[in-house]
Motif scaffolding. Structure first.
Motif, PDB file in Angstrom:
ATOM      1  N   VAL A  37       5.432  17.493   7.954  1.00  0.00           N
ATOM      2  CA  VAL A  37       4.768  16.804   6.846  1.00  0.00           C
ATOM      3  C   VAL A  37       5.350  15.408   6.672  1.00  0.00           C
ATOM      4  CG1 VAL A  37       4.468  16.823   4.341  1.00  0.00           C
ATOM      5  CG2 VAL A  37       4.067  18.894   5.647  1.00  0.00           C
ATOM      6  N   PHE A  38       6.663  15.279   6.815  1.00  0.00           N
ATOM      7  CA  PHE A  38       7.308  13.968   6.696  1.00  0.00           C
ATOM      8  C   PHE A  38       6.803  13.008   7.763  1.00  0.00           C
ATOM      9  CE2 PHE A  38      10.906  11.205   7.891  1.00  0.00           C
ATOM     10  CZ  PHE A  38      10.942  10.433   6.747  1.00  0.00           C
ATOM     11  N   THR A  39       6.733  13.459   9.014  1.00  0.00           N
ATOM     12  CA  THR A  39       6.298  12.563  10.080  1.00  0.00           C
ATOM     13  C   THR A  39       4.826  12.190   9.932  1.00  0.00           C
ATOM     14  OG1 THR A  39       5.874  14.446  11.535  1.00  0.00           O
ATOM     15  CG2 THR A  39       7.987  13.362  11.743  1.00  0.00           C
ATOM     16  N   LEU A  40       4.008  13.111   9.436  1.00  0.00           N
ATOM     17  CA  LEU A  40       2.600  12.784   9.231  1.00  0.00           C
ATOM     18  C   LEU A  40       2.411  11.787   8.096  1.00  0.00           C
ATOM     19  CD1 LEU A  40       0.956  16.292   9.700  1.00  0.00           C
ATOM     20  CD2 LEU A  40       0.848  14.336  11.243  1.00  0.00           C
ATOM     21  N   SER A  41       3.300  11.807   7.119  1.00  0.00           N
ATOM     22  CA  SER A  41       3.164  10.879   5.995  1.00  0.00           C
ATOM     23  C   SER A  41       3.770   9.509   6.292  1.00  0.00           C
ATOM     24  CB  SER A  41       3.825  11.466   4.750  1.00  0.00           C
ATOM     25  OG  SER A  41       5.217  11.571   4.930  1.00  0.00           O
ATOM     26  N   LEU A  42       4.532   9.372   7.368  1.00  0.00           N
ATOM     27  CA  LEU A  42       5.147   8.081   7.687  1.00  0.00           C
ATOM     28  C   LEU A  42       4.107   6.991   7.957  1.00  0.00           C
ATOM     29  CD1 LEU A  42       8.239   8.883   9.900  1.00  0.00           C
ATOM     30  CD2 LEU A  42       8.197   7.932   7.614  1.00  0.00           C
ATOM     31  N   GLY A  43       3.009   7.336   8.586  1.00  0.00           N
ATOM     32  CA  GLY A  43       1.967   6.349   8.859  1.00  0.00           C
ATOM     33  C   GLY A  43       1.377   5.786   7.579  1.00  0.00           C
ATOM     34  N   PHE A  49       3.580   0.135   2.603  1.00  0.00           N
ATOM     35  CA  PHE A  49       4.685  -0.814   2.576  1.00  0.00           C
ATOM     36  C   PHE A  49       4.243  -2.186   3.083  1.00  0.00           C
ATOM     37  CE2 PHE A  49       8.181  -2.909   4.794  1.00  0.00           C
ATOM     38  CZ  PHE A  49       9.055  -3.087   3.734  1.00  0.00           C
ATOM     39  N   ILE A  50       3.506  -2.215   4.181  1.00  0.00           N
ATOM     40  CA  ILE A  50       3.072  -3.495   4.739  1.00  0.00           C
ATOM     41  C   ILE A  50       2.101  -4.196   3.800  1.00  0.00           C
ATOM     42  CG2 ILE A  50       1.682  -4.491   6.605  1.00  0.00           C
ATOM     43  CD1 ILE A  50       3.196  -2.777   8.524  1.00  0.00           C
ATOM     44  N   ASP A  51       1.198  -3.459   3.163  1.00  0.00           N
ATOM     45  CA  ASP A  51       0.272  -4.070   2.205  1.00  0.00           C
ATOM     46  C   ASP A  51       1.020  -4.669   1.022  1.00  0.00           C
ATOM     47  OD1 ASP A  51      -1.903  -3.441   3.768  1.00  0.00           O
ATOM     48  OD2 ASP A  51      -2.403  -1.617   2.636  1.00  0.00           O
ATOM     49  N   ARG A  52       1.993  -3.930   0.485  1.00  0.00           N
ATOM     50  CA  ARG A  52       2.782  -4.449  -0.643  1.00  0.00           C
ATOM     51  C   ARG A  52       3.628  -5.643  -0.219  1.00  0.00           C
ATOM     52  NH1 ARG A  52       2.805  -0.558  -4.976  1.00  0.00           N
ATOM     53  NH2 ARG A  52       0.754   0.367  -4.703  1.00  0.00           N
ATOM     54  N   TYR A  53       4.166  -5.607   0.982  1.00  0.00           N
ATOM     55  CA  TYR A  53       4.983  -6.717   1.473  1.00  0.00           C
ATOM     56  C   TYR A  53       4.139  -7.969   1.637  1.00  0.00           C
ATOM     57  CZ  TYR A  53       8.377  -9.266   4.259  1.00  0.00           C
ATOM     58  OH  TYR A  53       9.249 -10.204   4.723  1.00  0.00           O
ATOM     59  N   ARG A  54       2.921  -7.826   2.147  1.00  0.00           N
ATOM     60  CA  ARG A  54       2.029  -8.989   2.280  1.00  0.00           C
ATOM     61  C   ARG A  54       1.672  -9.559   0.917  1.00  0.00           C
ATOM     62  NH1 ARG A  54      -1.812  -6.492   6.877  1.00  0.00           N
ATOM     63  NH2 ARG A  54      -0.487  -7.015   8.656  1.00  0.00           N
TER      64      ARG A  54
END
Length: 67
Positions: A37-43, A49-54
């Motif tokens: 479940v953790f690895t599936l949620s990483l994407g 994270f990238i949207d918030r960083y932009r």
């Protein structure tokens, strides 16, 4: 949290119905499924994270909120 609760309830029910099901097997399945479940949620987390960083970078590039 929800996944953990549902898995532990289901494992407890299986343990009651089938006592031969070993405790270490339940623990190993819990670890494997939790990591899955953790690895599936990483994407999804990476995309957020990238949207918030932009958005934050655009605030600094455009001069900020206060000028």
């Amino acid at each position: 949290m929800v996944f953990s609760l549902v898995f532990n309830l289901a494992a407890g029910l299986v343990g009651r119905v089938m006592p031969q099901f070993q405790v270490f097997c339940r623990r190993a399945l819990g670890i494997i499924l939790g990591l899955s479940v953790f690895t599936l949620s990483l994407g999804v987390l990476g995309t957020v994270f990238i949207d918030r960083y932009r958005a934050l970078a655009n605030v600094f590039v455009s001069g900020g909120a206060g000028g």
